[in-house]
Design an enzyme around this catalytic site. Structure first.
Site, PDB file in Angstrom:
ATOM      1  N   ASP A 254       0.801  -1.159   0.060  1.00  0.00           N
ATOM      2  CA  ASP A 254       0.075   0.002  -0.075  1.00  0.00           C
ATOM      3  C   ASP A 254       0.809   1.129  -0.047  1.00  0.00           C
ATOM      4  O   ASP A 254       1.612   1.380   0.901  1.00  0.00           O
ATOM      5  CB  ASP A 254      -0.801  -0.077   1.329  1.00  0.00           C
TER       6      ASP A 254
ATOM      7  N   ASP B  73     -14.040  -5.731  -3.013  1.00  0.00           N
ATOM      8  CA  ASP B  73     -13.876  -5.464  -1.411  1.00  0.00           C
ATOM      9  C   ASP B  73     -15.432  -6.172  -0.906  1.00  0.00           C
ATOM     10  O   ASP B  73     -16.333  -5.512  -1.096  1.00  0.00           O
ATOM     11  CB  ASP B  73     -13.765  -4.125  -0.969  1.00  0.00           C
TER      12      ASP B  73
END
Lengths: 214, 257
Positions: B12, B131
């Site tokens: 990330d 997600d």
């Protein structure tokens, strides 16, 4: 200074292969180009390709890359085809409802199918990831690469060659796939050497030092 | 001879640094992305995924340069996600050296974008990130729903149906993050992973919640994932990639050593 032309016919990501060649090339000059004069002038020629065969073949013909490829292969200089750049050298592909290809090797490009299985286990399509390649012949491009090394693949169509003696490497993914072929100054791979870490870089290095003779 | 399950460390990245949060907050700095990626490449990672969590334009430009730097030093597949909304965004990342892009929210807002992207660049480079969060109550039939905005916004869309739709539109791979699990280290949500992996014909990457090596094994065997993604267990040196691969191999999973 040694030069290599990476033929740019507008399909896919040529950055990776150019960077990998520069990385292993020790001063090699990489030309990403479709200019026939440059392809003619280069010491080595690489035909890459990703995406759908119909679009690739359309661009290859529109830009005259078919002629450049034929000329480069006939010239005897080392020639490497990768992925769709390999499939384009076959006679015919099933993709996009059937597309005629350049026909430098006899054989077809077939779909893996939606019901691909190995020992009862369903296999996903595309064939994506690291699979083992058994080297079916000795070849300068396999130098210093252990047999059955894993290379990175991403494809939904596979080559079935007619000339078994020209197959240089095979992989099993539900079916037997001819994933490398070799004839005279031409070597082709279904896998992506530029994305195959140490063994892939070794293959590119071997290509850059190869004189085109077996 | 068989295809190996892939191990994918995920970075990330925010403003040019690797960060890792717990359930998307509580961010810890984990280093320079190129250095981190090189380390994983040397250790034998099968692929690297980069998620740009930057919100600013400056941060986006930094990301493009980071991908460029990485692509000239790392010779395994590289996926870039986060903020991919247009074909121009995809072109920019592919030109910078990414091999695949991961589309998340933009697919929810405009599913046709996935079709357009797949037609233009080929399915092989279009990953759709999903997600998902479990919305069924104990005792009910399992049901998972799509969330956007880092897991904050429910959409009412069924995760399994959505995955099938994305593949029909041209997605070449599904990156499935189970939101309940992300960053909490209890393992993947194996139910949704398996449900989606069995429902689609393209590879599924399991993501979210890895805390130990058994979780990777479970993701492959019970979750039927084709690839397993993890972040913090690798970033903070709890486990190395070779350790993870050896552990998986000992449990009968095909890996690239």
């Amino acid at each position: 200074m040694s030069t290599i032309a990476v033929i740019d016919y507008g399909m896919g990501n040529l950055h990776s292969v150019a960077k990998a060649l520069e990385h292993v090339g020790d001063g090699v000059e990489v030309w990403v180009t479709a200019d026939p004069d440059k392809v003619r002038a280069a010491d080595r020629v690489l035909l890459p390709g990703v995406g759908a065969i119909r679009d690739c073949m359309a661009e290859i013909c529109r830009l005259g890359v078919d002629q450049e490829v034929a000329e480069a292969i006939a010239s005897g200089k080392p020639f490497l085809g990768i992925c769709v750049g390999y499939q384009a050298l076959m006679q015919h592909s099933e993709e996009n409802g059937g597309v005629d290809c350049l026909g430098h090797f006899e054989g077809r490009v077939n779909y893996f199918g939606d019901e691909l299985k190995e020992e009862g286990e369903r296999l996903k399509v595309p064939h994506m990831g690291w699979n083992q390649v058994s080297q079916t012949i000795d070849h300068p491009l396999w130098a210093d690469i252990p047999d059955n090394s894993r290379f990175y693949f991403v494809h939904s169509y596979y080559v079935k060659a007619q000339q078994a003696d020209l197959v240089a490497g095979r992989t099993r993914y539900g079916v037997d796939c001819d994933v490398a072929m070799a004839r005279d100054n031409v070597f082709t791979t279904q896998f992506h050497p530029e994305k195959s870490h140490t063994v892939g870089l070794q293959l590119l290095k071997n290509f850059l030092s190869w004189n085109g003779k077996v | 001879m068989a295809l190996a399950k892939r191990i994918i460390p995920c970075l990330d990245v925010e403003n040019g640094r690797v960060v890792k949060g717990v359930q998307f907050v509580d961010i810890r700095d984990a280093g320079d992305p190129v250095e981190v990626a090189k380390r994983y490449d040397e250790q034998g990672a099968d692929e690297i995924t980069f998620l740009d969590i930057t919100a600013t334009h400056e941060g986006r430009d930094t990301m493009v340069h980071t991908v460029e730097r990485m692509a000239s030093q790392v010779f395994i597949p590289l996926t870039v996600g986060g903020g991919i909304r247009t074909c121009d965004d995809i072109r920019t990342m592919l030109n910078a050296g990414a091999d695949k892009v991961s589309i998340n929210s933009a697919a929810v807002f405009n599913p046709e974008f996935v079709r357009e992207a797949a037609e233009r660049f080929g399915s092989q480079c279009i990953v759709v990130a999903i997600d998902a969060k479990k919305v069924s109550q104990p005792g009910e039939t399992d049901k998972w729903e799509i969330f956007t905005h880092g897991g904050r916004k429910p959409t009412g869309i069924d995760a399994v149906e959505w995955a099938k739709k994305m593949v029909d539109l041209g997605a070449g791979e599904i990156l499935l993050t189970s939101m309940d699990q992300d960053g909490v280290k209890n393992g993947y949500d194996l139910g949704v992973t398996r449900a989606i992996s069995e429902a689609v014909n393209v590879p599924v990457i399991a993501s979210g919640g890895v805390g130990n090596l058994d979780h990777l094994v479970d993701g492959c065997i019970e979750g039927k994932a084709d690839a397993v993604l993890a972040a913090s267990i690798f970033h903070f040196n709890e486990y190395s990639i070779p350790e993870a691969k050896k552990y998986m191999q000992e449990r009968g999973i095909e890996v690239r050593l």
